[in-house]
Write a protein that holds these residues in place. Structure first.
Motif, PDB file in Angstrom:
ATOM      1  N   TYR A 101      -9.916   8.607  -3.837  1.00 60.47           N
ATOM      2  CA  TYR A 101      -9.453   8.018  -2.590  1.00 60.47           C
ATOM      3  C   TYR A 101      -8.348   8.778  -1.873  1.00 60.47           C
ATOM      4  N   CYS A 128      -2.614  -3.561  -7.128  1.00 63.08           N
ATOM      5  CA  CYS A 128      -3.925  -3.086  -6.681  1.00 63.08           C
ATOM      6  C   CYS A 128      -4.868  -2.903  -7.871  1.00 63.08           C
ATOM      7  N   HIS A 150     -11.544  -3.228  -1.503  1.00 60.42           N
ATOM      8  CA  HIS A 150     -11.206  -2.189  -0.526  1.00 60.42           C
ATOM      9  C   HIS A 150     -10.482  -2.785   0.665  1.00 60.42           C
ATOM     10  N   ARG A 151     -11.048  -3.841   1.235  1.00 62.45           N
ATOM     11  CA  ARG A 151     -10.515  -4.432   2.462  1.00 62.45           C
ATOM     12  C   ARG A 151      -9.156  -5.103   2.245  1.00 62.45           C
ATOM     13  N   ASP A 155      -6.861  -0.690   0.892  1.00 62.27           N
ATOM     14  CA  ASP A 155      -6.455  -0.177   2.207  1.00 62.27           C
ATOM     15  C   ASP A 155      -5.026  -0.570   2.575  1.00 62.27           C
ATOM     16  N   ARG A 159      -1.867   2.128   2.911  1.00 62.41           N
ATOM     17  CA  ARG A 159      -1.123   2.183   4.186  1.00 62.41           C
ATOM     18  C   ARG A 159       0.370   2.047   3.942  1.00 62.41           C
TER      19      ARG A 159
END
Length: 195
Positions: A101, A128, A150-151, A155, A159
């Motif tokens: 990733y 996570c 993922h969502r 992510d 960020r």
């Protein structure tokens, strides 16, 4: 009714994702209800699997009473349990997250190769990872778990970590700085045990 008289119904794509999420939640809840009801159906005099005695005469339930039943948040652990959890987290980050990733770090998307020395990064990546463990098991979350992970987890985590104000903001390829984000004064709620 003829085929040309049938109304044209367009279903938004997001609705299918929501339905799959709901199916996964129902599946997980159904499994949980089965587990709870099977435990409640045993006779009071009947020994349950957790009631087996060890050599010292204590039951598994007595041993577990003060212990975590689910993976605890890493920042709440003390050594050597913290060290073991960090070692497992490092294996996951370096074995799954970094190669899969993380593209080449840049000024807009930083990454510190010594990420495990940044407490904020350890906390976020551990959370996570816990979500990844849960959401990649089709038995508990259905087949939409990875998409949800993922969502909702990966992510936002990346960020925050790789952003301009994240914990790696002061790190470059040639320089590693942990203390650039540490506050000068520790809030009193964090130092309750200290005098």
């Amino acid at each position: 009714m003829a085929d040309d008289d049938a109304p044209d119904l367009e279903v938004p794509v997001g609705l299918f994702q929501d339905l799959e999420d709901l199916k996964a939640q129902v599946t997980a809840l159904t499994a949980q209800v089965r587990t709870l009801t099977s435990a409640a159906e045993t006779d009071p005099g009947e020994a349950s699997p957790g009631d087996e005695e060890d050599a010292d005469g204590t039951t598994a339930d007595e041993q577990d009473e003060g212990e975590w039943r689910f993976p605890p948040f890493i920042l709440l652990l003390d050594p050597p349990v913290y060290d073991d959890e960090l070692r497992a987290l490092i294996e996951w980050v370096e074995g799954v997250l970094v190669p899969g990733y993380l593209a080449e770090p840049s000024a807009d998307a930083r990454w510190c190769h010594l990420w495990f020395e940044h407490p904020v990064a350890v906390a976020r990546l551990h959370a996570c990872w816990l979500a990844w463990q849960e959401l990649t098991d089709p038995a508990t979350c259905g087949y939409t778990g990875p998409s949800v992970w993922h969502r909702d987890h990966l992510d936002p985590c990346l960020r925050e970590l790789r952003g301009p104000n994240g914990p790696f903001a002061g790190c470059t390829k040639s320089e590693h700085r942990v203390d650039h984000r540490l506050p000068g004064l520790v809030p009193s709620a964090w130092a309750m045990g200290e005098s």
